[in-house]
Design a protein around this motif. Sequence first.
Motif, short mmCIF file in Angstrom:
data_model
loop_
_atom_site.label_atom_id
_atom_site.label_comp_id
_atom_site.label_asym_id
_atom_site.label_seq_id
_atom_site.Cartn_x
_atom_site.Cartn_y
_atom_site.Cartn_z
N ALA A 115 0.85 -1.18 0.00
CA ALA A 115 0.00 0.00 0.00
C ALA A 115 0.89 1.24 0.00
N GLY A 116 0.55 2.20 -0.84
CA GLY A 116 1.34 3.41 -0.95
C GLY A 116 0.48 4.66 -1.00
N GLU A 117 1.08 5.77 -1.35
CA GLU A 117 0.46 7.11 -1.34
C GLU A 117 0.07 7.46 0.10
N PRO A 118 1.06 7.86 0.92
CA PRO A 118 0.84 8.03 2.36
C PRO A 118 0.14 9.33 2.72
N PHE A 119 -0.98 9.19 3.39
CA PHE A 119 -1.71 10.35 3.91
C PHE A 119 -1.45 10.45 5.41
N ILE A 120 -1.16 11.66 5.87
CA ILE A 120 -0.86 11.89 7.28
C ILE A 120 -1.74 13.01 7.82
N VAL A 121 -1.99 12.95 9.12
CA VAL A 121 -2.79 13.98 9.80
C VAL A 121 -1.93 14.59 10.90
N PRO A 122 -1.46 15.80 10.73
CA PRO A 122 -0.64 16.44 11.77
C PRO A 122 -1.47 16.80 13.00
N LYS A 123 -0.75 16.98 14.12
CA LYS A 123 -1.41 17.44 15.35
C LYS A 123 -1.61 18.95 15.24
N GLY A 124 -2.53 19.32 14.37
CA GLY A 124 -2.75 20.73 14.07
C GLY A 124 -4.11 21.23 14.51
N LYS A 125 -4.68 22.10 13.70
CA LYS A 125 -5.90 22.80 14.07
C LYS A 125 -7.13 21.91 14.10
N ASN A 126 -7.29 21.07 13.07
CA ASN A 126 -8.52 20.30 12.93
C ASN A 126 -8.23 18.85 12.55
N PRO A 127 -7.53 18.11 13.42
CA PRO A 127 -7.21 16.72 13.09
C PRO A 127 -8.45 15.85 12.91
N ALA A 128 -9.54 16.18 13.62
CA ALA A 128 -10.78 15.42 13.42
C ALA A 128 -11.25 15.56 11.98
N GLY A 129 -11.08 16.75 11.42
CA GLY A 129 -11.46 16.96 10.03
C GLY A 129 -10.59 16.17 9.08
N GLY A 130 -9.28 16.13 9.37
CA GLY A 130 -8.39 15.33 8.52
C GLY A 130 -8.77 13.86 8.53
N LYS A 131 -9.11 13.37 9.73
CA LYS A 131 -9.52 11.96 9.84
C LYS A 131 -10.86 11.72 9.13
N GLU A 132 -11.76 12.68 9.22
CA GLU A 132 -13.05 12.50 8.57
C GLU A 132 -12.90 12.45 7.05
N LEU A 133 -11.99 13.27 6.51
CA LEU A 133 -11.77 13.21 5.07
C LEU A 133 -11.16 11.87 4.67
N LEU A 134 -10.30 11.34 5.51
CA LEU A 134 -9.78 9.99 5.24
C LEU A 134 -10.92 8.96 5.28
N ARG A 135 -11.83 9.12 6.25
CA ARG A 135 -12.97 8.18 6.33
C ARG A 135 -13.79 8.24 5.03
N ALA A 136 -13.97 9.44 4.51
CA ALA A 136 -14.70 9.58 3.24
C ALA A 136 -13.95 8.90 2.10
N MET A 137 -12.62 9.06 2.08
CA MET A 137 -11.82 8.45 1.01
C MET A 137 -11.89 6.92 1.08
N LEU A 138 -12.07 6.39 2.29
CA LEU A 138 -12.10 4.94 2.47
C LEU A 138 -13.50 4.36 2.31
N SER A 139 -14.44 5.18 1.88
CA SER A 139 -15.78 4.67 1.59
C SER A 139 -15.74 3.84 0.31
N LYS A 140 -16.72 2.99 0.17
CA LYS A 140 -16.78 2.13 -1.02
C LYS A 140 -16.92 2.96 -2.29
N GLU A 141 -17.73 4.03 -2.21
CA GLU A 141 -17.97 4.86 -3.39
C GLU A 141 -16.72 5.61 -3.81
N ALA A 142 -16.02 6.21 -2.84
CA ALA A 142 -14.81 6.96 -3.18
C ALA A 142 -13.72 6.02 -3.68
N SER A 143 -13.63 4.83 -3.09
CA SER A 143 -12.62 3.87 -3.54
C SER A 143 -12.89 3.41 -4.97
#
Length: 471
Positions: free
Chosen positions: A347-375
């Motif tokens: 598995a490649g193309e590494p996505f990271i979420v820094p300890k920044g302003k809105n890490p919950a938002g970064g994780k939520e966008l990852l959750r969207a990317m990992l949906s069946k439709e987005a995949s």
Amino acid sequence: MTESIGSARLDRRGLLRGSLATAALAGLGGTLAGCATSGGGQVKQETGTKSADNPFGVPDGSTIDAVIFNGGYGYDYVQFAADQLKKKLPKVTPKVTPSTQIAQELQPRFAGGDPPDLIDNSGAGAMTFNSIQDQLEDLRDVFDANNYEGTKISDTLYPGAIEAGTFGGKVLEVNYVLSLYAIWYSASLFKENGWSVPQTWDEVIDLGAKAKAKGKYLWVWGKEAATYYQTLAMESATKAAGDDFRLPLENLKPKSWSHPAIQNVFKALETCVQKGYFKPGGAGTQFTKAQAQWSNDQAAILYPSGAWIENEMKDQTKEGFEMTGAPVPVASTSGEAMPYNAIYSTAGEPFIVPKGKNPAGGKELLRAMLSKEASANFAKTKLAPTIVKGGIPDDAFGSTALASQVKMLNDAGSNTFRFTTIGIYGMNTDQLVVWNNFLSGKIDAKGLTEGLQKIMDKVADDPSVKKTKAT
């Protein structure tokens, strides 16, 4: 498609991120490490109310700042996921920004304690991972969450997908794309000339003579991607000798590049150079232009690359080319540690979420990317699979390259392997010089070996470089 990528760990940007990029940016490591988000200028972290639809608690009215490497896969697939997120959380604003110079653009933001909420840390300008890993969120809860279809994300992934981004017991990367490495060729050109895909290095050299008789070269290379041939050699040597070759190399041991398995490959490549089977001038040619000499001009007939090659060259590929991948050659089809159909896949193309302003938002966008439709959207538009199982129909959307990936994965079965550390030490800038000299015929296999070992020994002997044990 295989059910196992667990033993594979050559990420999609193993060359560009791990080698080209991290090497080129090794000098940034100290700067970034010394400018953690806990330093001056850190912004306050936003929090919201958690719910089934909002498992990380993305605050209403917040913006999700995502900076995405605009390379072989573009960035529109993240925008697609952002649009899906917007439907679920209409009071949240995802902002997707493309970049081709991730470290150059984001270093000041890390230094100021205001990094983006999600980063695709890829490309020749990627950040050195070792320099920022202490500043990243643990993404384990992303895999523990349900996807947009209501299934626990970890249950939807190919085996090994989570481990590919796990460092020191923490999940610090979500490597989104399931990738593999191969030698690529035009099935239509091979059929037209009656050529067979070479399975051994002797067959490679024989094919070089046949290509030359047709006025074509066997191989082509570009200056920024000369180390694609290093990966090719490492793959072939690993298939020959397994961990006996791989582990000393990855753990920076002396004389690693002198192992007989890699020496056999170097000698075969040296023969190709000496016989004029490499198209001259690669050391002065930008790598995508060199790739077009293969995919569009058909001046050369083979090219070693990762599975992103079809998408990267889609605008510079001859009509009817029928791009197809095959496992890398072996020294012999018998007596090797792994069979010919073994492949380097991870598995490649590494996505990271820094300890920044809105890490919950970064994780939520990852959750969207990992949906069946987005995949499924990624597989259809980028002609490559993600770490989410399914989504590719039997006709592979009409892509010969994608169909060949599925075939290679199925043929390999459990015979997949990975390199876990070779790309993290930032050696590629120096290695590129050695490889460009070798492919240009300025040095021989002995010179190549000495040059690569000198680079490795320098890293191994440097106490300031944090070492990661390969297993």
